[in-house]
Design a protein around this motif. Structure first.
Motif, PDB file in Angstrom:
ATOM      1  N   HIS A 176       0.644  -1.248  -0.009  1.00 19.51           N
ATOM      2  CA  HIS A 176      -0.011  -0.049   0.020  1.00 19.51           C
ATOM      3  C   HIS A 176       0.826   1.284   0.198  1.00 19.51           C
ATOM      4  CE1 HIS A 176      -2.691  -3.164   1.258  1.00 19.51           C
ATOM      5  NE2 HIS A 176      -2.286  -3.485   2.493  1.00 19.51           N
ATOM      6  N   SER A 183      -2.993  -2.397  -4.841  1.00 20.28           N
ATOM      7  CA  SER A 183      -3.107  -2.171  -3.149  1.00 20.28           C
ATOM      8  C   SER A 183      -4.166  -1.334  -2.796  1.00 20.28           C
ATOM      9  CB  SER A 183      -1.758  -1.524  -3.077  1.00 20.28           C
ATOM     10  OG  SER A 183      -2.277   0.001  -3.074  1.00 20.28           O
ATOM     11  N   GLY A 184      -4.234  -1.265  -1.576  1.00 21.02           N
ATOM     12  CA  GLY A 184      -5.282  -0.541  -1.027  1.00 21.02           C
ATOM     13  C   GLY A 184      -5.190   0.927  -0.815  1.00 21.02           C
ATOM     14  N   ARG A 233      -8.449   2.965  -2.736  1.00 24.65           N
ATOM     15  CA  ARG A 233      -9.694   2.308  -2.585  1.00 24.65           C
ATOM     16  C   ARG A 233     -10.865   3.127  -1.992  1.00 24.65           C
ATOM     17  NH1 ARG A 233      -7.802  -3.422  -0.774  1.00 24.65           N
ATOM     18  NH2 ARG A 233      -6.190  -3.986  -2.593  1.00 24.65           N
ATOM     19  N   GLY A 244      -9.825  -5.244  -2.866  1.00 27.81           N
ATOM     20  CA  GLY A 244      -9.279  -6.363  -2.277  1.00 27.81           C
ATOM     21  C   GLY A 244      -9.754  -7.652  -2.367  1.00 27.81           C
ATOM     22  N   CYS A 245      -9.189  -8.449  -1.891  1.00 23.88           N
ATOM     23  CA  CYS A 245      -9.762  -9.900  -2.382  1.00 23.88           C
ATOM     24  C   CYS A 245     -10.893 -10.367  -1.457  1.00 23.88           C
ATOM     25  CB  CYS A 245      -8.566 -11.069  -1.678  1.00 23.88           C
ATOM     26  SG  CYS A 245      -7.894 -10.681  -0.171  1.00 23.88           S
ATOM     27  N   TYR A 246     -11.023 -10.025  -0.135  1.00 25.86           N
ATOM     28  CA  TYR A 246     -12.169 -10.334   0.709  1.00 25.86           C
ATOM     29  C   TYR A 246     -13.492  -9.433   0.245  1.00 25.86           C
ATOM     30  CZ  TYR A 246      -9.578 -12.844   4.295  1.00 25.86           C
ATOM     31  OH  TYR A 246      -8.600 -13.661   4.971  1.00 25.86           O
ATOM     32  N   SER A 256      -9.250 -17.356   3.784  1.00 27.71           N
ATOM     33  CA  SER A 256      -8.406 -17.070   2.844  1.00 27.71           C
ATOM     34  C   SER A 256      -7.336 -17.993   3.033  1.00 27.71           C
ATOM     35  CB  SER A 256      -7.862 -15.614   2.873  1.00 27.71           C
ATOM     36  OG  SER A 256      -6.760 -15.322   2.122  1.00 27.71           O
ATOM     37  N   GLY A 257      -6.460 -18.552   1.836  1.00 24.30           N
ATOM     38  CA  GLY A 257      -5.189 -19.214   1.740  1.00 24.30           C
ATOM     39  C   GLY A 257      -4.281 -18.301   2.200  1.00 24.30           C
ATOM     40  N   GLY A 261      -2.694 -14.875   0.591  1.00 29.45           N
ATOM     41  CA  GLY A 261      -3.238 -13.417   0.630  1.00 29.45           C
ATOM     42  C   GLY A 261      -2.308 -12.712   1.193  1.00 29.45           C
ATOM     43  N   ALA A 262      -1.314 -13.331   2.315  1.00 27.80           N
ATOM     44  CA  ALA A 262      -0.244 -12.543   2.881  1.00 27.80           C
ATOM     45  C   ALA A 262       0.865 -12.156   1.921  1.00 27.80           C
ATOM     46  CB  ALA A 262       0.034 -13.186   3.945  1.00 27.80           C
ATOM     47  N   TYR A 266      -8.804 -13.829  12.375  1.00 24.97           N
ATOM     48  CA  TYR A 266      -7.527 -12.693  12.965  1.00 24.97           C
ATOM     49  C   TYR A 266      -8.522 -11.189  12.402  1.00 24.97           C
ATOM     50  CZ  TYR A 266      -6.610 -12.374   7.833  1.00 24.97           C
ATOM     51  OH  TYR A 266      -6.633 -12.197   6.490  1.00 24.97           O
ATOM     52  N   ARG A 319      -8.897  -3.959   7.833  1.00 24.85           N
ATOM     53  CA  ARG A 319      -9.279  -2.989   7.101  1.00 24.85           C
ATOM     54  C   ARG A 319     -10.231  -3.130   5.904  1.00 24.85           C
ATOM     55  NH1 ARG A 319      -4.927  -5.508   5.755  1.00 24.85           N
ATOM     56  NH2 ARG A 319      -4.361  -6.002   3.710  1.00 24.85           N
ATOM     57  N   HIS A 320     -10.698  -4.357   5.693  1.00 29.77           N
ATOM     58  CA  HIS A 320     -11.384  -4.614   4.523  1.00 29.77           C
ATOM     59  C   HIS A 320     -12.950  -4.593   5.121  1.00 29.77           C
ATOM     60  CE1 HIS A 320      -8.624  -7.331   2.129  1.00 29.77           C
ATOM     61  NE2 HIS A 320      -8.214  -6.105   2.123  1.00 29.77           N
ATOM     62  N   LEU A 354      -7.661 -17.316   8.431  1.00 27.90           N
ATOM     63  CA  LEU A 354      -6.562 -17.811   7.608  1.00 27.90           C
ATOM     64  C   LEU A 354      -6.549 -19.442   7.649  1.00 27.90           C
ATOM     65  CD1 LEU A 354      -3.829 -16.892   6.301  1.00 27.90           C
ATOM     66  CD2 LEU A 354      -2.542 -17.365   8.499  1.00 27.90           C
TER      67      LEU A 354
HETATM   68  C1  LIG Z   1      -4.361 -14.059   4.266  1.00 24.36           C
HETATM   69  C2  LIG Z   1      -4.188 -12.484   4.340  1.00 24.36           C
HETATM   70  O1  LIG Z   1      -3.403 -12.139   5.066  1.00 24.36           O
HETATM   71  N1  LIG Z   1      -4.874 -11.773   3.481  1.00 24.36           N
HETATM   72  C3  LIG Z   1      -4.552 -10.380   3.529  1.00 24.36           C
HETATM   73  C4  LIG Z   1      -5.659  -9.616   2.525  1.00 24.36           C
HETATM   74  C5  LIG Z   1      -5.034  -9.520   1.277  1.00 24.36           C
HETATM   75  C6  LIG Z   1      -5.875  -8.464   0.424  1.00 24.36           C
HETATM   76  O2  LIG Z   1      -6.886  -8.381  -0.119  1.00 24.36           O
HETATM   77  O3  LIG Z   1      -5.166  -7.369  -0.108  1.00 24.36           O
HETATM   78  P1  LIG Z   1      -5.195  -5.901   0.189  1.00 24.36           P
HETATM   79  O4  LIG Z   1      -4.030  -6.151   1.278  1.00 24.36           O
HETATM   80  O5  LIG Z   1      -4.650  -5.359  -1.091  1.00 24.36           O
HETATM   81  O6  LIG Z   1      -6.332  -5.300   0.503  1.00 24.36           O
HETATM   82  C7  LIG Z   1      -4.820  -9.604   4.821  1.00 24.36           C
HETATM   83  O7  LIG Z   1      -5.988  -9.932   5.719  1.00 24.36           O
HETATM   84  O8  LIG Z   1      -4.390  -8.539   5.179  1.00 24.36           O
END
Ligand SMILES: CC(=O)N[C@@H](CCC(=O)OP(=O)(O)O)C(=O)O
Ligand SMILES: NC(=O)C1=CN([C@@H]2O[C@H](COP(=O)(O)OP(=O)(O)OC[C@H]3O[C@@H](n4cnc5c(N)ncnc54)[C@H](OP(=O)(O)O)[C@@H]3O)[C@@H](O)[C@H]2O)C=CC1
Length: 337
Positions: free
Chosen positions: A82, A103-104, A107, A153-155, A184-185, A188-189, A207, A213-214, A232
């Motif tokens: 980010h 990135s975020g 967004r 973001g993914c979520y 998430s797998g 994602g990290a 977690y 932040r999502h 996770l």
């Molecule tokens: C499993 C894992 O750690 N996932 C990430 C999310 C990844 C994602 O969507 O990305 P942005 O950071 O771009 O929003 C997390 O929770 O921070």
């Protein structure tokens, strides 16, 4: 051919992008970049990501002179953290490049959002205002006109694609906040080693409870408060979101199905959502694809939806590619199916 550069190309989403850009009939994969002091500087991308051997063997170039890259670029993909995207994007934008940021950093508009959820003060309010949120199935008109696209973001992608049709049709009782539990797998990290993604440390667990932040990203773009709890899981890639909500008075299974069809009924190839009806979505069916699978079941006044994506693809890089395609008038799933 549009000259396309990937910044952060050695990471998980960057490598996926490299493959897509390479196969795209209208994009020229012009350069792959990593940080100026990267340990991977000058290695071929395929040395890090062996599945790309013989396909994308271009070297990873240290990004020492972003202005020189900008001068050559039509399209810049930022597959970077980010803060890095926040710092780099405006220079590419000022040179007229189309910027797609995974990135975020661009967004969510709103006072204090970045200091509260990202730990930095946003320095580019004008570009934050202009940025278009790249939820491809819902924002295509704005994406067509935008210079800066903030890829969701993914979520948030998995969650919004399932809930938006129902909210838009007034079928959700917003007094009872939808509850989103998502797993998430570990990819994602990101690729960088850390305790969080270390093999022996990963166990299925929640977690970011009440603090991820999502949550505000989802709530802002849905215009509906939600409870969001990420988990996770000990697998590499994929996200499954299971969402429970209360239907508005008068809503029923038939109206829900009609809303889903209305949102996603266009022909195959024009978007990346697949409707499963009463079947449940699974990670296995979407991993390594650009699709979001959505299933749902209604009982009385409640609905349970399941939504599955590949976090690295529909949750990041393939959604970025959908946005490139929309922005440049190519068929939306070019280089994706
Ligand atoms: C499993 C894992 O750690 N996932 C990430 C999310 C990844 C994602 O969507 O990305 P942005 O950071 O771009 O929003 C997390 O929770 O921070
Ligand atoms: N992974 C996922 O599922 C998703 C990720 N995202 C977002 O996409 C972005 C990329 O994620 P991901 O691919 O997982 O990240 P990775 O950690 O796997 O990769 C990050 C990349 O950025 C490079 N990099 C780091 N610093 C700089 C710099 N200053 N200049 C240029 N390049 C730099 C890294 O290489 P090096 O350190 O060697 O320089 C690496 O190539 C992040 O913002 C992430 O939040 C969004 C949705 C889903």
């Amino acid at each position: 051919m549009l000259n396309t550069y990937i910044i952060g190309a050695s990471g998980y989403t960057g490598a996926e992008l490299a493959k897509m850009v390479y196969t795209h009939p209208h994009l020229n994969l012009a350069g792959l970049y990593v940080s100026a002091n990267s340990l991977d500087a000058n290695k071929p991308l395929s040395e890090l990501h062996g599945q790309l051997k013989g396909i994308v063997d271009l070297p990873l170039t240290p990004l020492v002179d972003p202005a020189a890259v900008a001068a050559q670029a039509d399209i810049v993909l930022l597959a970077t953290a980010h803060e890095v995207s926040h710092d780099l994007a405006t220079m590419f934008l000022s040179k007229g490049c189309q910027v797609f940021d995974l990135s975020g950093a661009f967004r969510v508009k709103g006072d204090d959002f970045y200091s509260q959820y990202y730990g930095f003060e946003h320095q580019h309010q004008q570009w934050l205002e202009k940025a278009v949120y790249g939820l491809a199935e819902w924002n295509s008109q704005a994406i067509e006109q935008a210079q800066l696209i903030a890829v969701p973001g993914c979520y948030p992608t998995a969650s919004q694609l399932a809930l938006k049709p129902l909210l838009k049709s007034g079928l959700i009782d917003k007094n009872q906040w939808p509850v989103i539990n998502a797993v998430s797998g570990v990819s994602g990290a990101g690729r960088k080693a850390s305790m969080v993604n270390s093999f022996c440390e990963v166990s299925l667990q929640a977690y970011g409870v009440f603090g991820h932040r999502h949550q505000p990203e989802i709530a802002t773009h849905l215009d509906c408060d939600v409870i969001f709890t990420p988990h996770l899981g000990n697998f590499k890639r994929g996200i499954l979101a299971t969402i429970t909500a209360k239907l508005a008075p008068g809503a029923d299974a038939e109206k829900v199905a009609a809303a889903m069809q209305k949102a996603y009924q266009s022909q195959a190839g024009q978007h990346a959502v697949r409707l499963l009806g009463e079947q449940t979505a699974s990670i296995q069916n979407v991993v390594n694809t650009c699709f979001c699978d959505i299933g749902w079941k209604v009982q009385g006044q409640h609905i349970i939806l399941t939504s599955a994506i590949d976090n690295l693809l529909k949750g990041a890089s393939s959604q970025a590619m959908q946005c490139i395609n929309i922005r440049n008038n190519y068929p939306q799933l070019t280089a994706l199916v």
